[in-house]
Design a protein around this motif. Structure first.
Motif, PDB file in Angstrom:
ATOM      1  N   ASP A 109     -15.377  29.977 -25.709  1.00 12.49           N
ATOM      2  CA  ASP A 109     -16.808  30.073 -26.014  1.00 12.49           C
ATOM      3  C   ASP A 109     -17.612  29.643 -24.793  1.00 12.49           C
ATOM      4  OD1 ASP A 109     -19.357  29.911 -26.997  1.00 12.49           O
ATOM      5  OD2 ASP A 109     -18.751  29.077 -28.940  1.00 12.49           O
ATOM      6  N   ASP A 110     -18.633  30.394 -24.467  1.00  8.81           N
ATOM      7  CA  ASP A 110     -19.431  30.096 -23.259  1.00  8.81           C
ATOM      8  C   ASP A 110     -20.353  28.894 -23.433  1.00  8.81           C
ATOM      9  OD1 ASP A 110     -18.299  32.138 -21.858  1.00  8.81           O
ATOM     10  OD2 ASP A 110     -19.827  33.613 -22.400  1.00  8.81           O
ATOM     11  N   SER A 111     -20.592  28.478 -24.669  1.00  9.34           N
ATOM     12  CA  SER A 111     -21.525  27.368 -24.896  1.00  9.34           C
ATOM     13  C   SER A 111     -20.905  26.040 -24.477  1.00  9.34           C
ATOM     14  CB  SER A 111     -21.920  27.305 -26.372  1.00  9.34           C
ATOM     15  OG  SER A 111     -20.762  27.133 -27.172  1.00  9.34           O
ATOM     16  N   GLU A 112     -21.760  25.096 -24.104  1.00 10.16           N
ATOM     17  CA  GLU A 112     -21.291  23.765 -23.720  1.00 10.16           C
ATOM     18  C   GLU A 112     -21.546  22.811 -24.874  1.00 10.16           C
ATOM     19  OE1 GLU A 112     -22.798  22.362 -20.039  1.00 10.16           O
ATOM     20  OE2 GLU A 112     -22.308  24.191 -18.944  1.00 10.16           O
ATOM     21  N   THR A 113     -20.526  22.564 -25.679  1.00  8.59           N
ATOM     22  CA  THR A 113     -20.665  21.691 -26.837  1.00  8.59           C
ATOM     23  C   THR A 113     -19.636  20.578 -26.763  1.00  8.59           C
ATOM     24  OG1 THR A 113     -19.091  22.967 -28.160  1.00  8.59           O
ATOM     25  CG2 THR A 113     -21.406  23.678 -28.238  1.00  8.59           C
ATOM     26  N   SER A 114     -19.807  19.596 -27.655  1.00  6.76           N
ATOM     27  CA  SER A 114     -18.837  18.509 -27.695  1.00  6.76           C
ATOM     28  C   SER A 114     -17.467  19.021 -28.103  1.00  6.76           C
ATOM     29  CB  SER A 114     -19.310  17.426 -28.673  1.00  6.76           C
ATOM     30  OG  SER A 114     -19.483  17.978 -29.978  1.00  6.76           O
ATOM     31  N   LEU A 115     -17.435  20.091 -28.937  1.00  6.86           N
ATOM     32  CA  LEU A 115     -16.159  20.668 -29.347  1.00  6.86           C
ATOM     33  C   LEU A 115     -15.424  21.259 -28.145  1.00  6.86           C
ATOM     34  CD1 LEU A 115     -14.082  21.669 -31.412  1.00  6.86           C
ATOM     35  CD2 LEU A 115     -15.517  23.709 -31.718  1.00  6.86           C
ATOM     36  N   ILE A 116     -16.133  22.064 -27.354  1.00  7.60           N
ATOM     37  CA  ILE A 116     -15.504  22.686 -26.181  1.00  7.60           C
ATOM     38  C   ILE A 116     -14.969  21.612 -25.247  1.00  7.60           C
ATOM     39  CG2 ILE A 116     -15.879  24.198 -24.201  1.00  7.60           C
ATOM     40  CD1 ILE A 116     -16.053  25.629 -26.873  1.00  7.60           C
ATOM     41  N   SER A 117     -15.774  20.589 -25.024  1.00  8.55           N
ATOM     42  CA  SER A 117     -15.370  19.505 -24.124  1.00  8.55           C
ATOM     43  C   SER A 117     -14.124  18.793 -24.649  1.00  8.55           C
ATOM     44  CB  SER A 117     -16.528  18.521 -23.966  1.00  8.55           C
ATOM     45  OG  SER A 117     -16.154  17.439 -23.167  1.00  8.55           O
ATOM     46  N   SER A 118     -14.096  18.519 -25.959  1.00  5.95           N
ATOM     47  CA  SER A 118     -12.959  17.788 -26.536  1.00  5.95           C
ATOM     48  C   SER A 118     -11.694  18.636 -26.531  1.00  5.95           C
ATOM     49  CB  SER A 118     -13.289  17.357 -27.966  1.00  5.95           C
ATOM     50  OG  SER A 118     -14.333  16.418 -27.971  1.00  5.95           O
ATOM     51  N   VAL A 119     -11.821  19.919 -26.892  1.00  9.47           N
ATOM     52  CA  VAL A 119     -10.645  20.794 -26.875  1.00  9.47           C
ATOM     53  C   VAL A 119     -10.155  20.987 -25.443  1.00  9.47           C
ATOM     54  CG1 VAL A 119      -9.767  23.097 -27.423  1.00  9.47           C
ATOM     55  CG2 VAL A 119     -11.324  21.957 -29.009  1.00  9.47           C
ATOM     56  N   ALA A 120     -11.100  21.062 -24.490  1.00 15.84           N
ATOM     57  CA  ALA A 120     -10.713  21.173 -23.076  1.00 15.84           C
ATOM     58  C   ALA A 120      -9.894  19.955 -22.660  1.00 15.84           C
ATOM     59  CB  ALA A 120     -11.951  21.306 -22.200  1.00 15.84           C
ATOM     60  N   SER A 121     -10.340  18.757 -23.070  1.00 12.80           N
ATOM     61  CA  SER A 121      -9.584  17.537 -22.753  1.00 12.80           C
ATOM     62  C   SER A 121      -8.225  17.547 -23.433  1.00 12.80           C
ATOM     63  CB  SER A 121     -10.378  16.299 -23.196  1.00 12.80           C
ATOM     64  OG  SER A 121     -11.584  16.189 -22.487  1.00 12.80           O
ATOM     65  N   LEU A 122      -8.190  18.062 -24.666  1.00 10.71           N
ATOM     66  CA  LEU A 122      -6.921  18.149 -25.393  1.00 10.71           C
ATOM     67  C   LEU A 122      -5.931  19.056 -24.660  1.00 10.71           C
ATOM     68  CD1 LEU A 122      -5.026  17.808 -27.797  1.00 10.71           C
ATOM     69  CD2 LEU A 122      -6.346  19.562 -29.008  1.00 10.71           C
ATOM     70  N   LEU A 123      -6.398  20.201 -24.214  1.00 16.26           N
ATOM     71  CA  LEU A 123      -5.500  21.148 -23.549  1.00 16.26           C
ATOM     72  C   LEU A 123      -5.017  20.616 -22.200  1.00 16.26           C
ATOM     73  CD1 LEU A 123      -7.209  24.584 -24.343  1.00 16.26           C
ATOM     74  CD2 LEU A 123      -5.322  23.457 -25.523  1.00 16.26           C
ATOM     75  N   THR A 124      -5.905  20.023 -21.429  1.00 11.70           N
ATOM     76  CA  THR A 124      -5.485  19.483 -20.129  1.00 11.70           C
ATOM     77  C   THR A 124      -4.527  18.311 -20.321  1.00 11.70           C
ATOM     78  OG1 THR A 124      -7.517  18.140 -20.052  1.00 11.70           O
ATOM     79  CG2 THR A 124      -7.543  20.238 -18.877  1.00 11.70           C
ATOM     80  N   GLY A 125      -4.814  17.470 -21.326  1.00 10.07           N
ATOM     81  CA  GLY A 125      -3.898  16.362 -21.610  1.00 10.07           C
ATOM     82  C   GLY A 125      -2.549  16.852 -22.077  1.00 10.07           C
ATOM     83  N   TYR A 126      -2.558  17.848 -22.937  1.00  5.62           N
ATOM     84  CA  TYR A 126      -1.319  18.448 -23.449  1.00  5.62           C
ATOM     85  C   TYR A 126      -0.495  19.046 -22.302  1.00  5.62           C
ATOM     86  CZ  TYR A 126       1.585  21.871 -25.987  1.00  5.62           C
ATOM     87  OH  TYR A 126       2.623  22.628 -26.470  1.00  5.62           O
ATOM     88  N   ALA A 127      -1.134  19.820 -21.451  1.00  2.00           N
ATOM     89  CA  ALA A 127      -0.434  20.445 -20.322  1.00  2.00           C
ATOM     90  C   ALA A 127       0.151  19.391 -19.391  1.00  2.00           C
ATOM     91  CB  ALA A 127      -1.385  21.364 -19.564  1.00  2.00           C
ATOM     92  N   THR A 128      -0.611  18.321 -19.162  1.00  2.00           N
ATOM     93  CA  THR A 128      -0.142  17.240 -18.285  1.00  2.00           C
ATOM     94  C   THR A 128       1.113  16.590 -18.861  1.00  2.00           C
ATOM     95  OG1 THR A 128      -2.401  16.805 -17.542  1.00  2.00           O
ATOM     96  CG2 THR A 128      -0.781  15.074 -17.160  1.00  2.00           C
TER      97      THR A 128
END
Length: 996
Positions: free
Chosen positions: A298-317
């Motif tokens: 999603d192109d919008s900047e929301t708390s959901l996008i930010s949290s899922v982004a952190s989840l994915l980067t943490g998961y990949a790490t």
């Protein structure tokens, strides 16, 4: 009645103390004093509890809770057990909607108050847990769970207590003392054994029940969970029921973003939980993260996008970390599949989302790239991922277009952004090199394509894209070896040729122009084996892309880089000298034009590199003598004319402080000095016409010095030029030196005195005794100034003001002076110090040398001073005692130097025989004793051994053994005997020094 009366007064006092608008400062001070007085009342906690039950004023409620908290923290051990019980039951009752009197409608419910009151109540309960759980109050969490059915207010309070407990006691994200860590472990162990499962079940039930009716309450529950997942049994949270609930929440479009983001935060906490790699990989696999990958698109900047982004980067790490420690083929295959599944979304997150500050983009990508090192072949997927990483690097190193104008004019904002980006790019440069090692062809093709795309960009709006592509090309050059650049593969040659022959539409931009120049300079070694590129490269440096660029900073930078190019390609540029000189003609004229300097004192030589480059070109032996003389004459003649104008201006202005006038003179000297750097002494000696031109130049430079002899920047440049002329003209500079020193000796500042000493050192080292006459004239003047400067601040190393800049300069001057004396003495010029004009300074010099060889903090200085004494003894003590060359020197050496330096200074504790430099100094002290024996014979032995033998601890046979080693010229034996003696004499029984 008394209690309620007091409480009325408390309410008034608290309200006044909280009221920022109170005009009477005296009344406010009185209220504050009253509150402090009440705090000392033994009944204070009971008073505060009563107030919490009956007072509706939030200021009073907050003060009451704070007061209870302070008393618990400061006086818990001294509180009576019944009072502790009263506080515990009261605050817990308040936290669970309890009242002091259920039939009283006027009772206050604190839980219905504002959030900051509930936070303070949670802090009080956590303080009680800190002291009492589980030994005194074991049921606190179970009691809370039993009361959760009372509704959202109690659930909210329960969440606040858990969050506060984590923040103030358990979490290691905050610094903790050892005692606090012990207490945190005690609480966690008890909770794990007693109630962790019940708490997790309560969380699950609350979220399930309230997810639709009260999503904000569910958010509070999930937010309070995150800190506990790290240490409770992971199976309580990561199970079919709870995991399904969390993912359902994340994927539920109808739920508020805040709640969906909180569920992502809980899953991330589970992902980050420390576990054995094999168990962690199984957990990560079971999460089936592919379900949420689409959420970040999603192109919008929301708390959901930010949290899922952190989840994915943490998961990949975490997947990547597991892969490092697992060796089985199955585990490696699983981790590879999980990474391949999530990486496209992670790349999207890195490029398009605000990533969590704890996630290091470069570290993660570097770790991923390192997994491919040593692989014989890359899979198609790996190659695709590396291609995306290269795209990310290019995207991340681009400047923000919002700063374009700031960066072009380089104002304060632009400078800060440029500095930030320079630092930011360092890690990405390392990453690019790592990718280049793993997939060199892919990297080269990507950079070539980026460069081609940038070149084809028609609009100036692509400034940042062009600059970033050039940066990548430059970094590629940094990663390629010099041999590879010299031989050059086809791709590099193609890119180099395209770059050299290209002028971008946005080339007028400062950043683009600078990066372009750095890039072509990095690839200059290509020209060593590809002569056909040389004319193209010269045009790039000499036209509007280089020295003719409209931005003066770019133009000067181009001049410097062109000088580097000339140094590298020097022999190959002979056919192009005429072309180069013609291309630089305007810049040469501009640099030396009188009145062209800005109205501030020049602080750097930016721009002079053009002259250095020209000097390097025309100063080659391959240039025929006639042409060489012609070129140099054409360059120096206009400078001579400018000198005439400068001298005329100096006389007409009647003051030397005119900054413009000083700037003109500075430019002329800088230009001539830079020009001379291209001519070797050998060439100048072989071509008299060149030597004559430089002697003429030296003559008019000294005339310039006469116009403004007191301007530091001019004297500095003249001194530097004299150094250079001494180097290339040899002894033909002698006729010019008296006039030079006449003007230069006007100075008294430490820095400039140091500069003069360095010039004298050069003259002595190059010409030896030939400069004796000049030294005898100059030394007394400069030495008297040096001794005056040293005496202003005291003798070496003992000053309380040693932190001042003046003191540091004096120290450096003293050090340089010792070097000068050492150089003079060791070049057969020690007679300078005892000449008729210098004898008055001999006493000062000897005292300074003696003090320094005994006490200077720098051991190497002490060593140099001892060496100076050795040389003086050799030079001045060859005559019989009745015909001393330097009257009194012999007795000074025996009485002062031999005793203080050779004996007392060595006995001092600071003389550390374990230190290599000190051992070297000790060797010089022994050498000095052998020289004194050689010159003074038995007189020295009797005098020295009498000083040593005066102590009762001195071995009886020392004198005999010492004399034997001296007579046999046995330095090694002397060292052994003397060091043994020092060890015996250094300390008395009480540890004090024997001598002094």
């Amino acid at each position: 009645g008394f209690l309620y009366c007091v409480m009325d007064d408390i309410e008034k006092a608290v309200l006044i103390s909280f009221d920022e608008s109170t005009s009477s400062q005296a009344l406010k001070s009185q209220a504050v004093a009253y509150i402090h007085q009440i705090k000392e009342n033994p009944l204070i906690c009971r008073i505060c509890v009563e107030k919490l039950f009956f007072c509706k004023l939030v200021q009073v409620q907050f003060w009451s809770l704070q007061c209870i908290h302070d008393v618990l923290r400061a006086k818990y051990t001294s509180i009576a057990p019944e009072d502790k019980s009263f506080i515990r039951k009261s605050v817990f009752s308040i936290a669970c909607y309890g009242t002091a009197d259920a039939n009283n409608d006027n009772m206050v419910r604190v839980l219905d108050g504002p959030g900051f009151i509930r936070n303070k109540l949670a802090q009080v309960i956590v303080t009680l847990i800190y002291f009492e759980y589980p030994s005194i109050w074991p049921s606190v969490f179970v009691d809370f769970i039993l009361n959760l059915g009372k509704g959202a207010g109690v659930i909210d309070m329960f969440c606040r207590v858990l969050s506060t407990l984590d923040e103030e006691i358990i979490s290691l994200e905050y610094p903790r003392t050892k005692d606090e860590i012990v207490i945190a472990c005690r609480i966690k162990d008890a909770m794990r054994a007693q109630c962790a499962g019940q708490i997790v079940s309560a969380w699950y039930n609350i979220v399930t029940m309230y997810r639709n009716s009260d999503p904000e309450l569910c958010y509070c529950v999930l937010d309070s969970m995150k800190g506990y997942i790290a240490w409770v049994d992971i199976g309580l949270v990561v199970n079919d029921a709870f995991t399904k609930l969390l993912f359902d929440l994340m994927l539920d479009d109808g739920s508020p973003d805040q709640l969906r983001a909180a569920s992502a935060g809980v899953v991330l906490a589970a992902v980050l939980k420390r576990m054995e790699p094999k168990n962690k990989l199984a957990l990560l696999q079971n999460l089936q993260m592919r379900r949420v990958l689409s959420l970040v698109r999603d192109d919008s900047e929301t708390s959901l996008i930010s949290s899922v982004a952190s989840l994915l980067t943490g998961y990949a790490t975490e997947v990547l970390e597991c892969s490092k420690y697992l060796n089985s083929e199955y585990d490696k295959e699983v981790s590879c599949e999980l990474l391949n599944e999530v990486l496209p979304s992670v790349f999207y997150v890195i490029q398009n989302c605000e990533v969590d500050s704890t996630f290091s983009i470069v570290q993660f990508l570097s770790d991923y790239v390192s997994t491919m090192k040593g692989l014989p072949n890359l899979t198609r997927t790996q190659t695709q991922h590396l291609g995306r990483i290269l795209e990310l690097i290019l995207a991340k190193i681009k400047y923000d277009p919002a700063y374009r104008s700031n960066l072009d004019v380089l104002d304060k904002i632009g400078k800060e952004e440029e500095d930030r980006m320079v630092d930011f790019r360092k890690d990405f440069s390392v990453l690019l090199r790592n990718v280049g090692r793993v997939a060199p062809d892919l990297t080269h093709v990507f950079i070539r394509n980026s460069l081609v795309n940038a070149i084809s960009s028609p609009e100036e709006k692509n400034v940042e894209e062009v600059e970033a592509a050039l940066c990548l090309f430059y970094e590629l050059g940094e990663s390629v070896s010099d041999d590879a650049l010299r031989t050059g593969n086809v791709l590099l040659q193609e890119c180099g040729q395209v770059l050299l022959s290209t002028s971008f539409p946005c080339h007028s931009n400062r950043l683009v122009a600078l990066m372009y120049l750095d890039a072509i300079t990095r690839y200059l070694k290509l020209l060593l084996e590809n002569n056909q590129f040389i004319p193209i490269a010269l045009r790039a440096f000499l036209d509007e892309r280089g020295v003719c660029h409209p931005n003066s900073y770019v133009s000067r930078r181009a001049g410097y880089l062109f000088m580097r190019a000339v140094k590298l390609l020097r022999p190959k540029l002979v056919p192009y000298i005429e072309t180069i000189l013609q291309g630089l003609q305007d810049k040469v004229s501009e640099f030396t034009k009188v009145g062209s300097m800005p109205k501030e004192l020049p602080g750097s030589e930016d721009g002079s590199h053009i002259f250095e480059a020209i000097g390097l070109l025309i100063g080659m032996e391959e240039v025929p003598p006639e042409k060489q003389s012609h070129y140099l004459s054409v360059l120096l003649s206009p400078l001579g004319q400018q000198v005439a104008k400068a001298l005329l201006n100096g006389k007409s202005q009647n003051h030397e402080e005119s900054l413009s006038h000083i700037g003109d003179i500075h430019q002329i000297i800088v230009a001539i000095n830079a020009l001379s750097k291209g001519f070797s002494p050998k060439l100048v000696a072989a071509r008299p016409a060149i030597a004559l031109l430089f002697k003429q130049a030296l003559g008019f430079v000294l005339e310039l010095l006469a116009v403004c002899p007191k301007v530091e920047v001019i004297r500095s440049k003249v001194t530097s030029f004299i150094h250079r002329m001494v180097e290339i003209l040899g002894d033909s500079v002698f006729p010019y030196l008296p006039k030079a020193f006449e003007q230069l000796l006007i100075v008294s500042e430490p820095k400039e005195l140091m500069a003069l000493l360095l010039l004298l050192n050069q003259l002595i080292c190059k010409f030896g005794v030939a400069v004796q006459g000049m030294l005898e004239e100059v030394y007394p003047v400069i030495a008297s100034k040096i001794f005056d400067a040293i005496q202003k601040v005291g003798v070496s190393g003992e000053l309380p003001c040693s932190c001042t800049e003046e003191y540091r300069e004096i120290q450096e001057l003293e050090r340089t002076f010792f070097t000068f004396v050492h150089v003079t003495a060791t070049h057969n010029l020690s007679s300078v110090f005892i000449s008729a004009k210098s004898t008055g300074l001999l006493q000062s010099m000897m005292q300074l040398l003696l003090y320094s060889c005994c006490n200077h903090k720098d051991i190497l200085i002490r060593k140099a001073c001892v060496q100076i004494f050795i040389q003086f003894i050799k030079d001045w003590c060859n005559d019989p005692p009745d015909k001393e060359k330097v009257p009194g020197f012999r007795s000074f050496v025996l009485e002062a130097f031999a005793t203080n330096c050779c004996l007392y200074s060595v006995l001092d504790k600071s003389f550390d025989f374990q230190d290599a430099n000190t051992l070297s100094l000790f060797g010089e002290i022994l050498a000095a004793q052998m020289v004194m024996y050689e010159k003074f014979g038995e007189v020295f032995v009797r005098h020295f051994t009498s000083k040593v033998s005066a102590n009762a601890l001195c071995p009886r046979n020392f004198s005999e053994e010492y004399c034997q080693k001296l007579q046999g010229n046995d330095l090694k034996g002397l060292k052994s005997v003397y060091q043994s003696l020092i060890g015996k004499l250094r300390l008395q029984q009480n540890g004090s020094l024997i001598f002094r």
